[in-house]
Design an enzyme around this catalytic site. Structure first.
Site, PDB file in Angstrom:
ATOM      1  N   ASP A 246      78.224   2.910  48.370  1.00 24.87           N
ATOM      2  CA  ASP A 246      79.350   3.191  49.244  1.00 24.87           C
ATOM      3  C   ASP A 246      79.820   1.832  49.756  1.00 24.87           C
ATOM      4  O   ASP A 246      79.154   0.806  49.564  1.00 24.87           O
ATOM      5  CB  ASP A 246      78.925   4.130  50.384  1.00 24.87           C
ATOM      6  CG  ASP A 246      80.133   4.867  50.947  1.00 24.87           C
ATOM      7  OD1 ASP A 246      79.956   5.944  51.517  1.00 24.87           O
ATOM      8  OD2 ASP A 246      81.263   4.354  50.792  1.00 24.87           O
TER       9      ASP A 246
HETATM   10  C1  GLC Z   1      84.127   5.241  52.460  1.00 26.13           C
HETATM   11  C2  GLC Z   1      83.528   6.575  52.094  1.00 26.13           C
HETATM   12  C3  GLC Z   1      83.537   6.829  50.619  1.00 26.13           C
HETATM   13  C4  GLC Z   1      84.800   6.235  50.014  1.00 26.13           C
HETATM   14  C5  GLC Z   1      84.673   4.732  50.123  1.00 26.13           C
HETATM   15  C6  GLC Z   1      85.940   4.044  49.597  1.00 26.13           C
HETATM   16  O1  GLC Z   1      83.364   4.619  53.447  1.00 26.13           O
HETATM   17  O2  GLC Z   1      82.217   6.847  52.605  1.00 26.13           O
HETATM   18  O3  GLC Z   1      83.505   8.259  50.442  1.00 26.13           O
HETATM   19  O4  GLC Z   1      84.954   6.610  48.659  1.00 26.13           O
HETATM   20  O5  GLC Z   1      84.377   4.304  51.438  1.00 26.13           O
HETATM   21  O6  GLC Z   1      87.021   4.331  50.395  1.00 26.13           O
END
Ligand code: GLC
Length: 698
Positions: A253
Site C-alpha cells: 500500500d
Molecule cells: C491508499 C489506499 C489504497 C490505494 C492506494 C493508492 O492509501 O489504502 O487502497 O489503492 O493508497 O491510492
C-alpha cells in the site's frame, strides 16, 4: 395456462464468470521461457527499477512502476479503484457495498469489465481493486468500498469483478490482510488465531488468487499478529505462494505500506509503491552488501513482476479507445446496478410503490435529496461528469406530480404547513464523505478548509441527531412518511423506524442513483437488493468496536454469525430485502455428483406468486450438527439471483464441494472434513430459511 418447461439456472456459472480473463486464457509454458530469457539479460539497475514505483505523485491518475524500453519491458501504470477509474472523469458506479447488495455475480463481472476498460482508456494497465476486506464491524471507515460481512459472498463478488476486469487490465485485490479498521490502520495489529484467519479472513482472497488468478495483491498497512503485512512471510510466502500457488506480484500500500528493505523483500513483497523510499539504489545495494538481501531474492520478485506484464501482453501496443469512458453503455450499466442494489427494508400497508393516480402532492425533504453523494473522497473517489440526484430522479419518475422540495434538516413554519398538506413525505437522509471514508492524515489537514476527505471510522451507527429529529417531526406531520437512506454500510434506525411507513436503503448509488430512486418509489422498477451487512438494533449486539487501540483480537464470530450465536435478532438481517411481488420456494433436492467427484448439487424451485416481474436472491446456508469443534451456527455457502415473470417458476442449481463443509484444523495446519450430519438451509435471508434438509458426507 400450460406450465412452460422449467428453466434451470446455475447459482454460480463459473465458465461465464471467468470467460476472457487473460490470466487464465493466456497462460502457457512458453511464457516462462520468455521471462527467464529477459530476466537473464537485465542489469541490476533495471531489476531495482522493477521493484519500486516511479514517484510519490500520480501522473494524470496513473502510478508508474518499472519498465525498461531497451528490453521491451512495459511499465505498470496503476489506477484506483473499486468504484471506477480515478483518472480524469470516469463512470461513477455505485459503491462496492451497493454492488454487494445486488447478489448478482454476472452483473459484477460486467462492472469489472467496464471499469477495466475505462482504466485502460485512461492509459492504465492495473486497477487497484477490488477492496475485499471483510466488514467485521459496519463502522469501518471504508465499509462502502468492500462487498460484504460474509466470506463466501465476498469471494463470489470478488472473483466476478476480477475475472471481468482481467479481460482488459491486471487487478489487485486489497488489502492483504485483515485491514478492517481505518483510523489506526498504519500501526495497529489485528491478532487472530489460525481458524479465524483461514476460515473467516482469507477465503475470499484465496478464491481471488486461485479461481480468478488475480495478477497481484496489495499488502495492507497494518500488522497481523504483530508483523507488518508487507514483511510477513507467513502471509506473503507461506500462505499466498506455497499454499495457494499465487504466481502474481505483491505491491505495498502507499507510503507507510512498506516498512523495511530486506525483511520486506525476503518476506515476499515485490514492489514498493508509490516510489522507492526504502527500495532506493543505495538501500538495496547496502542490503546486498551486508548479505541481508541476495540477488536471487530480487530475481524472484522481478520474475513475478515481468511474468504478469507478459501474461497480460502489456508489451503489445493496444490502441486506447477513450470513447468508452462514460459511454452510454457504461452509464446504463451504472443505472442497472443502482436499480438492482437498492434494498426495500420496510413497506407498511404496501404504501410503495406510490400510485400517481392517488398520490397528488408530495414533499421531498433533506439537504441530501439534491446533493451529489457518490461516497468517500479518498482513493476510491471517482470524478463523474454528471450525477442524477434523488430529487431529480423523483421528478423524472413522476413528471406531473406536485413536488415541494425542502432543502433543510430544520423545518420552518412554512415547511411545517406544507408537509401537513401533502399526501406523502419523502425524507432523504444518510451520510456523506464527511462522516465515513478513507482516513488520509494529509487530507485530514486540508479537510478543515478544503472540505476534502475526512472520513475515518464511525463510532456510532445512527444517523446524525438533526436528521433523526427531522424524521420524527415529519412523521408527526404526515402519516405517510418514507425514508430513503444514503450511506455505505449499516445504519441503526431503531429511534425512528416505527414512525415511518417506508424505508429504502439506496447506498451511495453512483451517478444514476437518483434515477433508480425515483423509478423504485413510483414502481417503474421492482426493488430486489438484499443486505450484504446485518443492520443491528443496537451497537451492543455487534463485536466490540475500539477505534483507538493498536492491538485488537479479532474474533471467530461477527455479523449474522455473531447474532446467530447470541440468538439476537437483527433490525434487518443479512440477506434481507423486500420486493413488490412475492416468491415461493419449493422442491428442495440434493443430488450427489456434479463436475467434480466430491460435488453435491442442490436444486430448489423459485416461483413468482405475485402479479408483477421480480428478481429474488435465494441463499443456501450450511449448519453443523454435533461437530467436534466450535462452528458457526450456519454459514452462507451459496446464493443465486433469479428473474421471474409473474407466475413463472425456475429451478436454481447450487454446486457444493466437500471443501465447503470443512473446518481448518489448527493442529495439523490443514482443512478437515468431519464425518457428521450437515444441515442445508435454503431461504431468502440469514433469518428466513423455510427449507431444510440434512446430509452426511464421508
Ligand atoms: C491508499 C489506499 C489504497 C490505494 C492506494 C493508492 O492509501 O489504502 O487502497 O489503492 O493508497 O491510492
Amino acid at each position: 395456462m400450460s406450465r412452460q418447461a422449467k428453466t434451470t439456472v446455475l447459482a454460480f456459472d463459473s465458465d461465464a464468470i471467468h470467460a476472457g480473463n487473460k490470466a487464465i486464457e493466456n497462460d502457457n509454458p512458453a511464457l516462462d521461457e520468455k521471462v527467464e530469457a529477459i530476466l537473464s539479460s537485465m542489469t541490476l539497475a533495471q531489476k531495482f527499477n522493477e521493484i519500486r514505483g516511479l514517484q510519490p505523485e500520480s501522473i494524470d491518475g496513473l502510478y508508474y512502476s518499472g519498465g525498461a524500453e531497451s528490453l521491451g519491458i512495459p511499465a505498470f501504470k496503476m489506477v484506483d479503484g473499486p468504484r471506477g477509474a480515478r483518472a480524469g472523469t470516469a463512470t461513477a458506479f455505485p459503491v462496492a457495498m451497493a454492488r454487494g447488495a445486488t447478489f448478482d455475480v454476472e452483473l459484477e463481472r460486467r462492472v469489472g469489465q467496464a471499469i477495466g476498460l475505462e482504466v485502460k482508456a485512461r492509459g492504465g494497465n492495473v486497477v487497484l481493486a477490488p477492496t475485499i476486506n471483510l466488514l467485521r464491524h459496519p463502522g469501518w471507515g471504508r465499509a462502502q468500498e468492500t462487498y460484504s460481512e460474509d466470506p463466501y459472498h465476498m469471494g463470489a463478488m470478488s472473483v466476478s469483478f476480477i475475472s471481468g476486469a482481467q479481460n482488459h487490465v491486471l487487478t489487485s485485490p486489497k488489502h492483504f490482510a485483515i485491514n478492517n479498521i481505518e483510523n489506526t490502520r498504519f500501526e495497529m495489529s489485528a491478532n487472530v488465531d489460525d481458524r479465524t484467519l483461514h476460515e473467516v479472513y482469507l477465503p475470499h482472497f484465496k478464491r481471488s488468487v486461485v479461481e480468478s488468478r488475480a495478477a497481484s495483491v496489495m499488502s495492507a498497512y497494518n500488522k497481523v499478529n504483530g508483523t507488518y503485512c508487507s514483511e510477513n512471510p507467513e502471509l506473503l510466502t507461506k500462505i499466498l505462494r506455497h499454499d495457494w500457488g499465487f504466481r502474481g506480484f505483491v505491491e505495498s500500500d502507499w507510503f507507510l505500506g512498506t516498512r523495511s528493505v530486506a525483511p520486506a523483500l525476503n518476506g515476499g513483497l515485490d514492489i514498493e509503491m508509490p516510489s522507492g523510499y526504502h527500495f532506493s539504489d543505495e538501500n538495496l545495494s547496502a542490503a546486498m552488501a551486508s548479505g541481508e538481501l541476495t540477488e536471487a531474492t530480487i530475481d524472484a520478485a522481478v520474475r513475478r513482476i515481468i511474468r504478469q506484464k507478459f501474461l497480460f501482453r502489456l508489451d503489445e501496443d493496444t490502441v486506447v479507445d477513450t470513447s468508452v469512458v462514460e459511454c452510454d453503455a457504461h452509464i446504463e450499466l451504472a443505472a442497472e446496478v443502482a436499480r438492482k442494489s437498492m434494498v426495500l427494508l420496510k413497506n407498511s400497508d404496501k404504501v410503495l410503490p406510490l400510485d400517481s393516480a392517488i398520490v397528488k402532492k408530495i414533499a421531498v425533504i433533506g439537504s441530501l435529496a439534491d446533493m451529489e453523494n457518490l461516497g468517500d473522497r479518498g482513493s476510491s473517489y471517482v470524478t463523474s461528469s454528471h450525477v442524477i440526484t434523488a430529487l431529480q430522479g423523483i421528478k423524472a419518475a413522476a413528471p406531473k406530480m406536485d413536488i415541494h422540495y425542502i432543502d433543510s434538516y430544520q423545518l420552518d413554519d412554512r415547511a411545517v404547513k406544507k408537509i401537513a398538506q401533502v399526501d406523502v413525505a419523502i425524507v432523504v437522509a444518510g451520510l456523506t464523505y464527511k462522516e465515513e471514508g478513507e482516513f488520509i492524515p494529509t487530507q485530514q489537514q486540508e479537510a478543515e478548509d478544503g472540505q476534502l476527505a475526512r472520513g475515518g471510522d464511525r463510532l456510532f451507527l445512527s444517523l446524525p441527531p438533526d436528521q433523526e429529529e427531522l424524521i420524527r417531526e415529519v412523521s408527526r406531520l404526515c402519516q405517510k412518511t418514507i425514508v430513503v437512506l444514503e450511506g455505505g454500510s449499516a445504519l441503526i434506525v431503531r429511534n425512528w423506524v416505527d414512525d415511518v411507513v417506508g424505508l429504502l436503503m439506496a447506498w451511495y448509488p453512483g451517478r444514476e442513483g437518483g434515477t433508480a430512486i425515483g423509478e423504485i418509489l413510483f414502481g417503474q422498477v421492482n426493488p430486489s437488493g438484499k443486505l450484504p451487512v446485518s443492520f443491528p438494533q443496537e451497537m451492543s449486539h455487534l463485536v466490540e468496536w475500539d477505534i483507538v487501540s493498536l492491538d485488537i483480537n479479532y474474533e471467530y464470530h461477527h455479523g449474522y454469525r455473531l447474532l446467530d450465536l447470541k440468538q439476537q435478532a437483527a433490525e434487518y438481517p443479512f440477506g434481507f430485502g423486500l420486493s413488490y411481488t412475492q416468491f415461493r420456494l419449493g422442491k428442495l433436492k440434493v443430488e450427489k455428483g456434479g463436475d467434480a467427484k466430491d460435488q453435491l448439487t442442490v436444486l430448489v424451485d423459485v416461483e413468482n406468486v405475485g402479479d408483477r416481474q421480480g428478481d429474488e436472491v435465494v441463499q443456501l446456508y450450511v449448519g453443523y450438527n454435533d461437530s467436534s469443534v466450535e462452528r458457526h451456527v450456519r454459514e452462507l455457502k451459496g446464493f443465486g439471483r433469479v428473474s421471474l415473470a409473474a407466475g413463472e417458476v425456475k429451478t436454481l442449481s447450487f454446486s457444493l464441494n466437500a471443501s465447503d463443509f470443512a473446518y481448518y484444523d489448527v493442529d495439523n495446519g490443514a482443512w478437515k472434513l468431519e464425518d457428521i450430519e450437515y444441515s442445508l438451509f435454503l431461504g431468502t435471508s440469514s433469518a428466513h430459511l423455510p427449507l431444510e434438509t440434512t446430509i452426511r458426507i464421508k
